[in-house]
Design an enzyme around this catalytic site. Sequence first.
Site, PDB file in Angstrom:
ATOM      1  CG  HIS A 117      -2.026  -1.190   1.091  1.00  7.62           C
ATOM      2  ND1 HIS A 117      -3.196  -0.903   0.327  1.00  7.62           N
ATOM      3  CD2 HIS A 117      -2.001  -2.392   1.427  1.00  7.62           C
ATOM      4  CE1 HIS A 117      -3.820  -2.306   0.537  1.00  7.62           C
ATOM      5  NE2 HIS A 117      -3.176  -2.895   1.373  1.00  7.62           N
ATOM      6  CD1 TRP A 205      -7.524  -4.568  11.770  1.00  7.51           C
ATOM      7  CD2 TRP A 205      -7.314  -2.854   9.991  1.00  7.51           C
ATOM      8  NE1 TRP A 205      -6.984  -5.149  10.447  1.00  7.51           N
ATOM      9  CE2 TRP A 205      -7.247  -4.115   9.479  1.00  7.51           C
ATOM     10  CE3 TRP A 205      -7.697  -1.865   9.022  1.00  7.51           C
ATOM     11  CZ2 TRP A 205      -6.984  -4.393   8.007  1.00  7.51           C
ATOM     12  CZ3 TRP A 205      -7.412  -2.041   7.883  1.00  7.51           C
ATOM     13  CH2 TRP A 205      -7.086  -3.208   7.221  1.00  7.51           C
ATOM     14  NE  ARG A 206     -10.248   1.671  18.504  1.00 12.33           N
ATOM     15  CZ  ARG A 206     -10.833   0.264  18.799  1.00 12.33           C
ATOM     16  NH1 ARG A 206     -12.045  -0.023  17.986  1.00 12.33           N
ATOM     17  NH2 ARG A 206     -10.596  -0.405  19.985  1.00 12.33           N
ATOM     18  N   GLY A 210      -4.190   4.797  12.216  1.00  7.65           N
ATOM     19  CA  GLY A 210      -3.758   6.096  13.079  1.00  7.65           C
ATOM     20  C   GLY A 210      -2.444   6.428  12.203  1.00  7.65           C
ATOM     21  CG  PHE A 212      -2.798   4.525   6.603  1.00  8.63           C
ATOM     22  CD1 PHE A 212      -1.912   4.502   5.325  1.00  8.63           C
ATOM     23  CD2 PHE A 212      -3.052   3.250   7.320  1.00  8.63           C
ATOM     24  CE1 PHE A 212      -1.704   3.259   4.872  1.00  8.63           C
ATOM     25  CE2 PHE A 212      -2.687   2.315   6.659  1.00  8.63           C
ATOM     26  CZ  PHE A 212      -1.965   2.060   5.464  1.00  8.63           C
ATOM     27  CD  GLU A 357      -6.376  -7.578   5.653  1.00  7.78           C
ATOM     28  OE1 GLU A 357      -6.919  -7.046   4.833  1.00  7.78           O
ATOM     29  OE2 GLU A 357      -5.371  -7.315   6.031  1.00  7.78           O
ATOM     30  CG  HIS A 381      -4.878 -10.025   3.015  1.00 11.39           C
ATOM     31  ND1 HIS A 381      -3.684 -10.309   3.830  1.00 11.39           N
ATOM     32  CD2 HIS A 381      -5.096  -8.908   2.841  1.00 11.39           C
ATOM     33  CE1 HIS A 381      -3.134  -8.844   3.894  1.00 11.39           C
ATOM     34  NE2 HIS A 381      -3.971  -7.979   3.511  1.00 11.39           N
ATOM     35  CG  ASP A 439      -1.058  -5.530   3.860  1.00 11.54           C
ATOM     36  OD1 ASP A 439      -1.648  -5.056   2.924  1.00 11.54           O
ATOM     37  OD2 ASP A 439      -1.934  -6.385   4.541  1.00 11.54           O
ATOM     38  CG  ASP A 440       0.073  -2.115   5.069  1.00 11.80           C
ATOM     39  OD1 ASP A 440      -0.222  -1.115   4.186  1.00 11.80           O
ATOM     40  OD2 ASP A 440      -0.585  -3.014   5.275  1.00 11.80           O
TER      41      ASP A 440
END
Lengths: 508, 508
Positions: A117, A205-206, A210, A212, A357, A381, A439-440
């Site tokens: 990403h 995930w939060r 964050g 980003f 995912e 995924h 992914d990241d």
Amino acid sequence: MLLKVVVWLLATSAVLAFDWTEFRMERKYKDYLQKRSYYLAEEEDRSVGSDIELTAKEQIVNERLMALKRKELAEGLENPAGFIPWNHMFDVLNRINSSEIFDILRRMPKGGILHAHDTALCSTDYVISLTYEPNLWQCTDPETGALSFKFSREAPTNTETCQWTSVAAERTKLGEENYNSGLRSQLSLYTTDPINHNRDVDSIWRQFMGIFGVNDGLLSYAPIWKAYYKQFLKEMMEDGVQYLELRGTLPPLYDLDGKTYHEEEILHIYQDATREFKQENPTFIGAKFIYAPVRVVDDAGLPALMDKVRELHEQYPNFMAGFDLVGQEDKGRPLIDFSKEILGLPDSINFFFHAGETNWNGLTDDNLIDAVLLGTKRIGHGYAVLKHPRVLKQVKRDKIALEVCPVSNQVLRLVADMRNHPGAVLLANKEYPVVISSDDPSFWEAKPLTHDFYMAFLGLASERQDLRLLKQLAINSIKYSAMTPLEKMNAMRLWEAEWKKFIEELSA
Amino acid sequence: MLLKVVVWLLATSAVLAFDWTEFRMERKYKDYLQKRSYYLAEEEDRSVGSDIELTAKEQIVNERLMALKRKELAEGLENPAGFIPWNHMFDVLNRINSSEIFDILRRMPKGGILHAHDTALCSTDYVISLTYEPNLWQCTDPETGALSFKFSREAPTNTETCQWTSVAAERTKLGEENYNSGLRSQLSLYTTDPINHNRDVDSIWRQFMGIFGVNDGLLSYAPIWKAYYKQFLKEMMEDGVQYLELRGTLPPLYDLDGKTYHEEEILHIYQDATREFKQENPTFIGAKFIYAPVRVVDDAGLPALMDKVRELHEQYPNFMAGFDLVGQEDKGRPLIDFSKEILGLPDSINFFFHAGETNWNGLTDDNLIDAVLLGTKRIGHGYAVLKHPRVLKQVKRDKIALEVCPVSNQVLRLVADMRNHPGAVLLANKEYPVVISSDDPSFWEAKPLTHDFYMAFLGLASERQDLRLLKQLAINSIKYSAMTPLEKMNAMRLWEAEWKKFIEELSA
């Protein structure tokens, strides 16, 4: 006659003395051992990598690599808590990075990254170095403590929740080391705090989303946007990766003169940078772009979004490889909500949908069914795919590659022990096309691809899967890319040259 | 003519006005939705439970149960950390036990338990109650603090590491509550200490094996041995389970007169107790025994072990259902070490081998191959089976049932989030025969079978799997048992009567 009698007597006594039970047992045991070898051979034949035949030199490298792998496994059997893929990667990152297996995998030409990403790519060190650029301002959210950045000639206008101060001044005030370590903690999920082990998927995930937010104002400054992308291509090449398919949301960019850069222009920046990088790096294969806006669009916004997809596709028919939707699947809208509009897109637009995912079963994971029915070329995924036999059938039939991202799935709390990753089952069955991706990587202080290869090799693969698996995974990343057949031929040529060099070096 | 022209004009304008693009889009969308329903139907058809057709009354129960399940899933999507199968069972045991789903599953006739171990069966309360028996002595290992028990008219002889004191006296000294809570902590793995989440498989297995040591002297007292077994049959029946296949090591029993009871006599005790229990409980189906010594035997001990298997089989051709080997697979000897001797056993002896109770891939899990090649009738756990396509093929072909024990696998640290349990994949494919079992329910304060059914229903199964799944799992436990065809017919009759009562009660 006497002779005959003697012979007969001898023969009979031999037959009588012979232990037939023992003989039958031996035969039964031999049969069993033979069948056992057939079973093992059949499983080996079915596993990813079995189509590869190693050259003499590759065998030398393989033996070296496998000796290291077998040592890790033997030690793991002795002390399971010390086995790296059992641990959260953050707790063993130093051990991984200083290991010989990691060193070999880092040097190994791994083909391409097909799932990564836009603003989660570069090393944290590089991102921190960007904050030394002039004209950079920051503010801290008084509630969450989250940083925001903005480039501007003058201090940006303060709001109630955002009081801008100069980054240079803040860094001086706090001291460089102090400032940078605080910043670092906001740019990645990395922590060795054990509380991390017990977080749930929404909580992580939060924090993940964050990040980003933190790097948004920094990276969406147009001059940096391009530099960041080129830096990743550089880091990627250094990590033995020659090709990239980048998923991006194409957020508006800005510059010091108040200009806003929109989707077409950003794609243009990407394409330009790719061309430049290719000129500077002849062993670089290339890059393509997958337009992947977030899946929170409302119905009113859908037609405009689809028009944008069409426009970009028309303007960049080759560089823009296709379309996807991103964001936490469990929380975002399911693919079926977009299906009517997606079906209205021209057939020439390829899809690379994120799907499955999740750990849910019969809920979010139904996206897998929609992804396949909408004609996705690959699945992002596909973590839940084993729970969907009809989807698996289609994956096999249409060679829909699964983009397996082991480290991401562990950090984002789908799986703890890597050996439980469904990718282990996929790697045991070569009829399912698999590519390994990252992914990241920026957000978990991982190399562009090596950490994921490491986990696939040591955590997901069988003890018996070796260099052939790794070579096949590299080849898969070209085979299942969005390149044209001609581009793929060229890519294979460039990758093979690197592979040969790697084997020469390591077998010397 | 004029009329014709008018009709023609009207028709043409209608055709021209008609939006063909829209029409084609609608058709494409309808096609997609139809295919989607086919995919879902095919997956539903393949899943365990799909062969069952529910009666009107069963549908009423199903709706009630599914409303509860859907509520749990909806809340789980909102708050993933609150979703019970995501948690370690110890942290949510009270919530499970007080839930309505649990209450329904507890009352549901679940068929039989096909995988459970001799001295890990009864509720901890019952085991503690046994320590109130007269003539009981205890000693505490000075190094580990582990308790040992022994029944004896006089104080047993002290050794350096074991100073015997009377249990009654110790209980008075420490106070009843204090004493019992200390004892309880040694009789089960139950703890809500978060450190438990990060233990490795060897560490938890050491503690687990320790419990067998603590209760050994207590339970191997012959009068209690029988009482313990009958108590479990009682607890099992109260938990909606009518049949048992017990794995046992047949350890020597003792009594106050210094008599030692050996394997044949212990089997006799089991058989007697089973008969008595059947007379007292007409809805009880019965029990069989699987001789399952520990897999640490050395080569010298093998022939004697095999002779014992033969002898027991001859003496108890029906009650002794077969043979298995137990203990931590990762640490014990692999099946191949025993294979020659096992092949020498008469064909009439059935095998029910533990295999693949591990996270390793290409190591311990190779036991799965040997189990199948040695002709095992069922596989104990088979946790690693998805990584072995050749084994899966044979499992499907020969209908080798997999004894899935979800709670055991979580507590013994193979899996954290139940949704990652490979049983989820097995339940999605009815060609793989599955039974749900409980392994060692006493050691995790679980009911004889309900907690495992709970986890299978809420954690492993798809959102779409309902009462039909549960009914099929109950039927499977009879179908894949070691009962003769005639015994199975009788078992089905007894189970069906209970099932009917259950449905009547819950649909009323």
